[in-house]
Design an enzyme around this catalytic site. Structure first.
Site, PDB file in Angstrom:
ATOM      1  N   CYS A 218      11.647  21.855   4.494  1.00 35.67           N
ATOM      2  CA  CYS A 218      11.398  21.501   3.086  1.00 35.67           C
ATOM      3  C   CYS A 218       9.902  21.446   2.799  1.00 35.67           C
ATOM      4  O   CYS A 218       9.439  21.927   1.780  1.00 35.67           O
ATOM      5  CB  CYS A 218      11.985  20.134   2.752  1.00 35.67           C
TER       6      CYS A 218
ATOM      7  N   THR B 193       0.803  -1.231   0.000  1.00 35.50           N
ATOM      8  CA  THR B 193       0.000   0.000   0.000  1.00 35.50           C
ATOM      9  C   THR B 193       0.830   1.272   0.000  1.00 35.50           C
ATOM     10  O   THR B 193       0.442   2.272  -0.577  1.00 35.50           O
ATOM     11  CB  THR B 193      -0.975  -0.049   1.202  1.00 35.50           C
TER      12      THR B 193
ATOM     13  N   CYS C 254      15.698  17.418   1.715  1.00 39.98           N
ATOM     14  CA  CYS C 254      16.795  16.947   2.586  1.00 39.98           C
ATOM     15  C   CYS C 254      16.492  15.587   3.186  1.00 39.98           C
ATOM     16  O   CYS C 254      17.318  15.027   3.912  1.00 39.98           O
ATOM     17  CB  CYS C 254      17.117  17.982   3.656  1.00 39.98           C
TER      18      CYS C 254
ATOM     19  N   VAL D 119      -0.086 -12.705  12.864  1.00 41.04           N
ATOM     20  CA  VAL D 119      -0.842 -13.957  12.843  1.00 41.04           C
ATOM     21  C   VAL D 119       0.102 -15.077  12.421  1.00 41.04           C
ATOM     22  O   VAL D 119       0.744 -14.992  11.376  1.00 41.04           O
ATOM     23  CB  VAL D 119      -2.045 -13.850  11.872  1.00 41.04           C
TER      24      VAL D 119
ATOM     25  N   LYS E 112       1.786  -2.561 -16.360  1.00 39.01           N
ATOM     26  CA  LYS E 112       1.126  -1.498 -17.115  1.00 39.01           C
ATOM     27  C   LYS E 112       2.143  -0.531 -17.716  1.00 39.01           C
ATOM     28  O   LYS E 112       1.768   0.492 -18.269  1.00 39.01           O
ATOM     29  CB  LYS E 112       0.164  -0.758 -16.193  1.00 39.01           C
TER      30      LYS E 112
ATOM     31  N   ALA F 176       0.445   4.846  -7.144  1.00 38.43           N
ATOM     32  CA  ALA F 176      -0.602   5.712  -6.568  1.00 38.43           C
ATOM     33  C   ALA F 176      -1.666   6.139  -7.579  1.00 38.43           C
ATOM     34  O   ALA F 176      -2.262   7.202  -7.440  1.00 38.43           O
ATOM     35  CB  ALA F 176       0.043   6.925  -5.897  1.00 38.43           C
TER      36      ALA F 176
ATOM     37  N   ILE G 225      -4.051  -9.630  -4.296  1.00 39.75           N
ATOM     38  CA  ILE G 225      -4.538  -8.284  -4.656  1.00 39.75           C
ATOM     39  C   ILE G 225      -3.361  -7.475  -5.192  1.00 39.75           C
ATOM     40  O   ILE G 225      -2.786  -6.626  -4.516  1.00 39.75           O
ATOM     41  CB  ILE G 225      -5.257  -7.599  -3.460  1.00 39.75           C
TER      42      ILE G 225
ATOM     43  N   HIS H 242      -6.700   3.751 -11.386  1.00 39.93           N
ATOM     44  CA  HIS H 242      -6.703   3.398 -12.806  1.00 39.93           C
ATOM     45  C   HIS H 242      -8.089   3.565 -13.429  1.00 39.93           C
ATOM     46  O   HIS H 242      -9.096   3.228 -12.808  1.00 39.93           O
ATOM     47  CB  HIS H 242      -6.254   1.946 -12.990  1.00 39.93           C
TER      48      HIS H 242
ATOM     49  N   CYS I 193       9.815  20.981   9.935  1.00 35.85           N
ATOM     50  CA  CYS I 193      10.382  20.523   8.654  1.00 35.85           C
ATOM     51  C   CYS I 193      10.323  21.692   7.676  1.00 35.85           C
ATOM     52  O   CYS I 193       9.223  22.140   7.318  1.00 35.85           O
ATOM     53  CB  CYS I 193       9.581  19.337   8.132  1.00 35.85           C
TER      54      CYS I 193
HETATM   55  C1  FAD Z   1       5.243  -1.382  -7.637  1.00 39.57           C
HETATM   56  C2  FAD Z   1       3.744  -1.387  -7.486  1.00 39.57           C
HETATM   57  C3  FAD Z   1       2.948  -0.491  -8.202  1.00 39.57           C
HETATM   58  C4  FAD Z   1       1.572  -0.502  -8.069  1.00 39.57           C
HETATM   59  N1  FAD Z   1       0.820   0.494  -8.654  1.00 39.57           N
HETATM   60  C5  FAD Z   1      -0.511   0.520  -8.445  1.00 39.57           C
HETATM   61  C6  FAD Z   1      -1.280   1.596  -8.954  1.00 39.57           C
HETATM   62  O1  FAD Z   1      -0.774   2.576  -9.462  1.00 39.57           O
HETATM   63  N2  FAD Z   1      -2.629   1.524  -8.818  1.00 39.57           N
HETATM   64  C7  FAD Z   1      -3.243   0.463  -8.237  1.00 39.57           C
HETATM   65  O2  FAD Z   1      -4.474   0.426  -8.226  1.00 39.57           O
HETATM   66  N3  FAD Z   1      -2.530  -0.532  -7.673  1.00 39.57           N
HETATM   67  C8  FAD Z   1      -1.184  -0.500  -7.747  1.00 39.57           C
HETATM   68  N4  FAD Z   1      -0.431  -1.476  -7.164  1.00 39.57           N
HETATM   69  C9  FAD Z   1      -1.098  -2.535  -6.420  1.00 39.57           C
HETATM   70  C10 FAD Z   1      -1.471  -2.099  -5.020  1.00 39.57           C
HETATM   71  O3  FAD Z   1      -0.428  -1.392  -4.400  1.00 39.57           O
HETATM   72  C11 FAD Z   1      -1.827  -3.333  -4.210  1.00 39.57           C
HETATM   73  O4  FAD Z   1      -2.779  -4.074  -4.919  1.00 39.57           O
HETATM   74  C12 FAD Z   1      -2.414  -2.979  -2.856  1.00 39.57           C
HETATM   75  O5  FAD Z   1      -1.618  -2.055  -2.178  1.00 39.57           O
HETATM   76  C13 FAD Z   1      -2.563  -4.246  -2.045  1.00 39.57           C
HETATM   77  O6  FAD Z   1      -3.031  -3.880  -0.769  1.00 39.57           O
HETATM   78  P1  FAD Z   1      -3.240  -4.977   0.328  1.00 39.57           P
HETATM   79  O7  FAD Z   1      -3.883  -4.318   1.477  1.00 39.57           O
HETATM   80  O8  FAD Z   1      -3.943  -6.143  -0.273  1.00 39.57           O
HETATM   81  O9  FAD Z   1      -1.769  -5.483   0.665  1.00 39.57           O
HETATM   82  P2  FAD Z   1      -0.678  -4.784   1.583  1.00 39.57           P
HETATM   83  O10 FAD Z   1      -0.684  -3.316   1.449  1.00 39.57           O
HETATM   84  O11 FAD Z   1       0.604  -5.486   1.322  1.00 39.57           O
HETATM   85  O12 FAD Z   1      -1.203  -5.105   3.044  1.00 39.57           O
HETATM   86  C14 FAD Z   1      -1.093  -6.369   3.635  1.00 39.57           C
HETATM   87  C15 FAD Z   1      -0.847  -6.150   5.113  1.00 39.57           C
HETATM   88  O13 FAD Z   1      -0.869  -7.381   5.778  1.00 39.57           O
HETATM   89  C16 FAD Z   1       0.095  -7.358   6.800  1.00 39.57           C
HETATM   90  N5  FAD Z   1       0.426  -8.738   7.135  1.00 39.57           N
HETATM   91  C17 FAD Z   1       0.992  -9.658   6.333  1.00 39.57           C
HETATM   92  N6  FAD Z   1       1.121 -10.816   6.970  1.00 39.57           N
HETATM   93  C18 FAD Z   1       0.606 -10.652   8.208  1.00 39.57           C
HETATM   94  C19 FAD Z   1       0.463 -11.496   9.350  1.00 39.57           C
HETATM   95  N7  FAD Z   1       0.885 -12.768   9.333  1.00 39.57           N
HETATM   96  N8  FAD Z   1      -0.096 -10.980  10.463  1.00 39.57           N
HETATM   97  C20 FAD Z   1      -0.519  -9.686  10.501  1.00 39.57           C
HETATM   98  N9  FAD Z   1      -0.384  -8.847   9.464  1.00 39.57           N
HETATM   99  C21 FAD Z   1       0.158  -9.321   8.324  1.00 39.57           C
HETATM  100  C22 FAD Z   1       1.247  -6.587   6.172  1.00 39.57           C
HETATM  101  O14 FAD Z   1       2.142  -6.062   7.132  1.00 39.57           O
HETATM  102  C23 FAD Z   1       0.511  -5.514   5.398  1.00 39.57           C
HETATM  103  O15 FAD Z   1       0.334  -4.326   6.134  1.00 39.57           O
HETATM  104  C24 FAD Z   1       0.963  -1.461  -7.249  1.00 39.57           C
HETATM  105  C25 FAD Z   1       1.758  -2.345  -6.482  1.00 39.57           C
HETATM  106  C26 FAD Z   1       3.139  -2.254  -6.563  1.00 39.57           C
HETATM  107  C27 FAD Z   1       3.974  -3.080  -5.642  1.00 39.57           C
END
Ligand code: FAD
Length: 494
Positions: free
Chosen positions: A410, A44, A449, A177, A255, A49, A344, A52, A408
């Site tokens: 900057c 995340t 900075c 977990v 993309k 950011a 995801i 789409h 800050c």
């Molecule tokens: C380089 C890149 C570019 C991207 N660009 C875009 C974009 O421009 N637009 C778009 O729509 N999407 C984009 N995405 C995709 C998007 O960022 C992800 O789909 C989204 O952030 C996934 O969110 P999430 O909450 O599923 O996963 P995460 O944000 O990874 O959250 C999972 C959470 O689970 C926690 N966790 C894991 N295991 C455990 C455990 N055992 N116990 C407790 N907590 C745990 C982690 O610490 C984390 O906080 C991009 C992704 C990347 C990496």
């Protein structure tokens, strides 16, 4: 009627969007469990950011992804307003520099039209240059998608957390977990580093670790691979900026490489798309080759790029790439109460609000949900002195002189904003007030900075407000403390 205890694993954009939506119901007791000290520290916080427009989603190959992308995109118009999340809607251009890329535009145009993306069309060289004056004069055509947006994803995570908690959800930080506990074919809770937590339903939104969590519940249907994306950010004062979101033609893997001007006014270039081994789920370093690759790609679509000396930061994010290619969003009858919200990957940020309603509907099919009469959709962000005019500044400093102490330089962030961030972190249950937590809430240490001027001053504020020694203030939680102990301790031992 008793409450159904719903436990969400992961405080990323997905888990928190689900928490917000489920906090709308009287008969659900929502708890989010997060291993990190704060929200949004997985995929995340490190992505492009972009909200789409969804003209790159193929409804035949990935129908659920396409549907949730479109619905999520539209929901963000409403959610960013309700939650006061910084956002802009500059539109997006895929830039074609040769005939092959130009013909690929037709493919994305047809996907866009099938998905019903408003206003998507191919533009010629002249219109492309008018839409984006800094585009490379060698570019021959573009695909214009006017509905693309840009958002601050970490602020979105914070806003969702604050709103969910104010509506009754709880977040347990620094709680990892270890496994999902199943008895008589039903989930009964989770085993964590802080003991057992009971739950009637467990939602697995653990991002890159979702496959391991799923396996512990007895569901071994997919693997999540880390796919690294590297970025560079330039100083705000560079000559080259872009008005629109521009990117190279997509590939089957990604993309493309994007060039954007962030909400904070910095030029951002990236990402790469590099598949890493399965055991590299924490590998977030940047590489010489990765940076070289994205700068070359940006040069192809821009007139020129700023000199490397103007780069203020490089970072990498890890996409949770599912072996199935698709989002895995499923309520299991065995073990009953286990819900996977896994794989995801992109466009997960865009789709998150729609994923949350999709999960709500799966739960509603099995349990009748009672809406809260007093559910409050509104949350306001921290008041920022940098966004005020002179009169507003004078007024707020009179009310609270801490707004007049700029910590800050900057990013023009005041002591009052840092104190407010600490207060809000505590309100959502954060146990360890980190420098990164302050950074993502106030933008202090985000500037030119990168904190070399203000980090110590912020650490001193945390130390004062938390009543802990300065050296115990940490960047990212345990193990990343500011110091290694009081210097005098060393002398005591000799
Ligand atoms: C380089 C890149 C570019 C991207 N660009 C875009 C974009 O421009 N637009 C778009 O729509 N999407 C984009 N995405 C995709 C998007 O960022 C992800 O789909 C989204 O952030 C996934 O969110 P999430 O909450 O599923 O996963 P995460 O944000 O990874 O959250 C999972 C959470 O689970 C926690 N966790 C894991 N295991 C455990 C455990 N055992 N116990 C407790 N907590 C745990 C982690 O610490 C984390 O906080 C991009 C992704 C990347 C990496």
């Amino acid at each position: 009627m008793g409450k159904t205890r719903v436990l969400i694993i992961g405080a990323g954009i997905t888990g928190l969007s689900i928490a917000r939506v489920l906090s709308m119901y009287e008969n659900l007791d929502v708890v989010v469990v997060e291993k990190e000290p704060d929200v949004g520290w997985g995929a995340t916080k490190a992505n492009t950011a972009i909200i789409h427009p969804c003209h790159e989603e193929d409804p035949d190959k990935h129908p659920l992804r396409a549907k949730l992308c479109l619905e999520g995109h539209d929901l963000w118009y409403k959610w960013t307003k309700e939650l006061d999340i910084p956002v802009k809607w500059p539109g997006e251009l895929i830039v074609a520099t040769n005939d092959e890329e130009a013909s690929a535009l037709k493919h994305y145009l047809s996907l866009g039209m099938r998905n019903g993306v408003a206003g998507v069309r191919i533009v010629d060289k002249e219109e492309l240059a008018a839409l984006e004056p800094n585009v490379n004069p060698n570019a021959i055509a573009g695909l214009w998608a006017p509905t693309a947006g840009q958002m601050s994803p970490w602020e979105a995570a914070v806003a969702l957390a604050e709103n969910s908690v104010s509506n009754g959800a709880r977040i347990l930080f620094e709680t990892e977990v270890k496994r999902v506990v199943v008895r008589e074919k039903k989930v009964v809770g989770v085993e964590t580093n802080n003991g057992f937590i009971e739950a009637d339903m467990v939602i697995n939104a653990a991002g890159i670790h979702a496959d391991e969590i799923s396996r512990s519940a007895g569901i071994d249907e997919f693997t999540i691979f880390p796919r690294r994306g590297e970025y560079v950010i330039y100083d705000e004062d560079v000559d080259i900026k872009v008005k629109r979101i521009v990117h190279t033609a997509p590939t089957p893997k990604t993309k493309g490489v994007y060039v954007t001007t962030t909400l904070e006014g910095n030029l951002l270039i990236g990402p790469t798309a590099e598949d890493l081994p399965i055991d590299a789920k924490e590998e977030k370093s940047t590489t010489r080759n990765g940076i070289k690759y994205i700068l070359e790609a940006a040069k192809k679509i821009l007139k020129t790029i700023p000199p490397r000396t103007k780069i203020i930061r490089m970072f990498a994010g890890l996409r949770p790439e599912p072996s199935t290619g698709s989002f895995i969003i499923k309520f299991y009858e065995e073990p009953w109460g286990f819900i996977n919200v896994a794989g995801i990957r992109s466009p997960g940020l865009t789709a998150a609000p729609a994923i949350a309603y999709y999960v709500r509907d799966m739960i509603a099919e099995r349990t009748s949900l009672v809406e809260k009469r007093k559910w409050n959709p509104i949350r306001r962000g921290i008041k920022r002195i940098s966004r005020m005019n002179q009169d507003e500044k004078a007024r707020i400093v009179k009310e609270n002189p801490r707004y007049g102490r700029i910590i800050c330089l900057c990013k023009e962030v005041s002591e009052a904003e840092i104190i407010e961030a600490i207060k809000r972190m505590k309100a959502i249950g954060v146990k360890t007030i980190t420098l990164d937590g302050i950074k993502f809430r106030t933008h202090a240490m985000f500037g030119r900075c990168q904190g070399s001027f203000c980090r110590l001053r912020i650490a001193l504020l945390i130390s004062r407000e938390q009543d802990i020694p300065l050296w115990k203030v940490s960047f990212k939680g345990s193990g990343s403390e500011y110091g290694v102990g009081e210097v005098k301790e060393v002398f005591k031992e000799v």
